[in-house]
Design an enzyme around this catalytic site. Structure first.
Site, PDB file in Angstrom:
ATOM      1  N   ASP A  46       0.841  -1.202   0.000  1.00 23.19           N
ATOM      2  CA  ASP A  46       0.000   0.000   0.000  1.00 23.19           C
ATOM      3  C   ASP A  46       0.876   1.252   0.000  1.00 23.19           C
ATOM      4  O   ASP A  46       0.361   2.381   0.006  1.00 23.19           O
ATOM      5  CB  ASP A  46      -1.036  -0.017   1.139  1.00 23.19           C
ATOM      6  CG  ASP A  46      -0.402  -0.103   2.513  1.00 23.19           C
ATOM      7  OD1 ASP A  46       0.829  -0.225   2.608  1.00 23.19           O
ATOM      8  OD2 ASP A  46      -1.169  -0.050   3.505  1.00 23.19           O
ATOM      9  N   SER A  47       2.214   1.058  -0.074  1.00 18.94           N
ATOM     10  CA  SER A  47       3.120   2.167  -0.379  1.00 18.94           C
ATOM     11  C   SER A  47       2.771   2.731  -1.758  1.00 18.94           C
ATOM     12  O   SER A  47       3.254   3.795  -2.141  1.00 18.94           O
ATOM     13  CB  SER A  47       4.584   1.694  -0.353  1.00 18.94           C
ATOM     14  OG  SER A  47       4.748   0.505  -1.090  1.00 18.94           O
ATOM     15  N   ASP A  85      -1.137  -6.061  -0.329  1.00 22.86           N
ATOM     16  CA  ASP A  85      -1.445  -5.451   0.968  1.00 22.86           C
ATOM     17  C   ASP A  85      -2.943  -5.233   1.128  1.00 22.86           C
ATOM     18  O   ASP A  85      -3.610  -4.748   0.198  1.00 22.86           O
ATOM     19  CB  ASP A  85      -0.763  -4.081   1.075  1.00 22.86           C
ATOM     20  CG  ASP A  85       0.457  -4.106   1.977  1.00 22.86           C
ATOM     21  OD1 ASP A  85       0.586  -5.045   2.791  1.00 22.86           O
ATOM     22  OD2 ASP A  85       1.279  -3.179   1.856  1.00 22.86           O
ATOM     23  N   LYS A 115      -1.256  -9.406   2.630  1.00 24.18           N
ATOM     24  CA  LYS A 115      -0.460  -8.999   3.799  1.00 24.18           C
ATOM     25  C   LYS A 115      -1.274  -8.030   4.623  1.00 24.18           C
ATOM     26  O   LYS A 115      -2.013  -7.202   4.057  1.00 24.18           O
ATOM     27  CB  LYS A 115       0.850  -8.338   3.344  1.00 24.18           C
ATOM     28  CG  LYS A 115       1.683  -7.781   4.500  1.00 24.18           C
ATOM     29  CD  LYS A 115       3.108  -7.443   4.092  1.00 24.18           C
ATOM     30  CE  LYS A 115       3.308  -6.070   3.525  1.00 24.18           C
ATOM     31  NZ  LYS A 115       2.856  -4.955   4.392  1.00 24.18           N
ATOM     32  N   GLU A 117      -1.143  -5.647   8.553  1.00 21.44           N
ATOM     33  CA  GLU A 117      -0.258  -5.121   9.597  1.00 21.44           C
ATOM     34  C   GLU A 117      -0.811  -5.386  10.991  1.00 21.44           C
ATOM     35  O   GLU A 117      -2.020  -5.266  11.203  1.00 21.44           O
ATOM     36  CB  GLU A 117      -0.080  -3.602   9.408  1.00 21.44           C
ATOM     37  CG  GLU A 117       0.592  -3.232   8.090  1.00 21.44           C
ATOM     38  CD  GLU A 117       0.777  -1.728   7.919  1.00 21.44           C
ATOM     39  OE1 GLU A 117       0.435  -0.949   8.844  1.00 21.44           O
ATOM     40  OE2 GLU A 117       1.265  -1.323   6.849  1.00 21.44           O
ATOM     41  N   GLU A 184       9.628  -4.377  10.009  1.00 22.28           N
ATOM     42  CA  GLU A 184      10.028  -3.072   9.457  1.00 22.28           C
ATOM     43  C   GLU A 184      10.595  -2.169  10.549  1.00 22.28           C
ATOM     44  O   GLU A 184       9.958  -1.952  11.590  1.00 22.28           O
ATOM     45  CB  GLU A 184       8.816  -2.400   8.775  1.00 22.28           C
ATOM     46  CG  GLU A 184       9.168  -1.026   8.202  1.00 22.28           C
ATOM     47  CD  GLU A 184       8.159  -0.500   7.200  1.00 22.28           C
ATOM     48  OE1 GLU A 184       7.210  -1.218   6.833  1.00 22.28           O
ATOM     49  OE2 GLU A 184       8.336   0.662   6.785  1.00 22.28           O
TER      50      GLU A 184
HETATM   51  O1  KIV Z   1       3.594  -1.098   1.501  1.00 28.57           O
HETATM   52  C1  KIV Z   1       4.750  -1.531   1.421  1.00 28.57           C
HETATM   53  O2  KIV Z   1       5.488  -1.292   0.462  1.00 28.57           O
HETATM   54  C2  KIV Z   1       5.238  -2.347   2.525  1.00 28.57           C
HETATM   55  C3  KIV Z   1       6.706  -2.599   2.571  1.00 28.57           C
HETATM   56  C4  KIV Z   1       7.398  -1.399   3.025  1.00 28.57           C
HETATM   57  C5  KIV Z   1       7.030  -3.795   3.388  1.00 28.57           C
HETATM   58  O3  KIV Z   1       4.489  -2.746   3.363  1.00 28.57           O
END
Ligand code: KIV
Length: 277
Positions: A46-47, A85, A115, A117, A184
């Site tokens: 989600d970056s 994510d 994924k 968090e 992280e």
């Molecule tokens: O969103 C993302 O790119 C991430 C990485 C930094 C692990 O969660």
């Protein structure tokens, strides 16, 4: 010929002590390049919010955003395990909502895993999603969706109490069924210890070489994203500079008439053209 990476690849790599590699991607062309270079896994992080959509953090990213970009990445990735994510508030509210959104992401993208968090507080979600047959990668330490609660992007788990908590959270997400866990921005020695204490691979970002694998945002490691370069990033290339130079060269070539040259153009018979005058 390269083989498709699966959750079994992750498990075997941990057992054999082989390092895993993961990079982010958010579109077809980049995913194809990264996949062809032989990375084990592509994370549609989600970056996306920061790197592609220009938000200040990942909070505004939606499930629809992740599906739109995730499906493009899946089309470009043949061998890498594609992890998508789950964005902010797509899994925190309830186990049912988490299951529904994880199912949507898998059905509408063709990805291999999701994924999310968090530790103890999301273990019921991890358990329910894995029991539904969807592999889950957990994410501990500096979890960017909680940036407002952390008061900024800061190294986590430096005190004895918080370090102990991180170890317990890692053990809890493993027990809940996660096939891997991203660590992280945690101290390197602690990440190494966590990696020894659990049987699933740890994938580090700003967590040192003692992790079982590494992940980076592709635009960071290729030198394409200059808004903010974290301490843990190594720029393996200067793609941003190369892109800017190519644009400057293009502007010059169009300006001086050297582009397009004859080899870039299409022909028509002279008799046809003459009749048009
Ligand atoms: O969103 C993302 O790119 C991430 C990485 C930094 C692990 O969660």
């Amino acid at each position: 010929m390269q083989k498709k990476n699966t959750v079994l690849t992750f498990r075997e790599a941990k057992q054999k002590g082989e390092k895993l590699t993961m990079l982010t991607a958010y579109d077809y062309s980049t995913a194809k390049l990264i996949d062809e270079a032989g990375v084990n896994s592509i994370l549609v992080g989600d970056s996306l919010g920061n790197v592609i959509l220009g938000y200040e953090d990942t909070v505004p990213v939606t499930v629809d955003d992740m599906i739109h970009h995730g499906a493009a990445v899946v089309r470009g990735a043949k061998n890498a395990l594609v992890v998508i994510d789950m964005p902010f508030m797509s899994y925190q509210v309830s186990v049912e909502k988490a299951l529904e959104n994880a199912g949507r992401i898998m059905k509408e993208t063709g990805a291999d895993a999701v994924k999310l968090e968090g530790g103890h507080r999301v273990c019921p979600q991890i358990k329910a999603i894995t029991e539904a047959g969807i592999p889950v990668c957990a994410h501990l330490g500096m979890t960017p969706q909680s940036v407002n609660a952390f008061g900024g992007f800061k190294v986590q788990a430096k005190s004895e109490e918080s370090a102990k908590q991180l170890i317990e959270e890692a053990q809890a997400v493993e027990k809940a069924g996660a096939f891997a866990v991203v660590l992280e921005c945690v101290p390197a020695k602690l990440a190494e210890l966590v990696s020894q204490k659990i049987n699933i691979p740890t994938i580090g970002i700003g967590a040192g070489a003692g992790c079982d694998g590494q992940v980076l945002v592709y635009a960071d490691m290729m030198g394409m994203f200059s808004d903010f370069v974290p301490k843990f990033v190594k720029q393996f290339a200067k793609v941003g500079d190369a892109m800017k130079q190519s644009v400057a060269d293009y502007i010059d070539a169009v300006g001086d008439g050297s582009f397009p040259a004859e080899e870039h153009t299409f022909k028509i018979d002279d008799e046809v053209i003459e009749k048009l005058y």
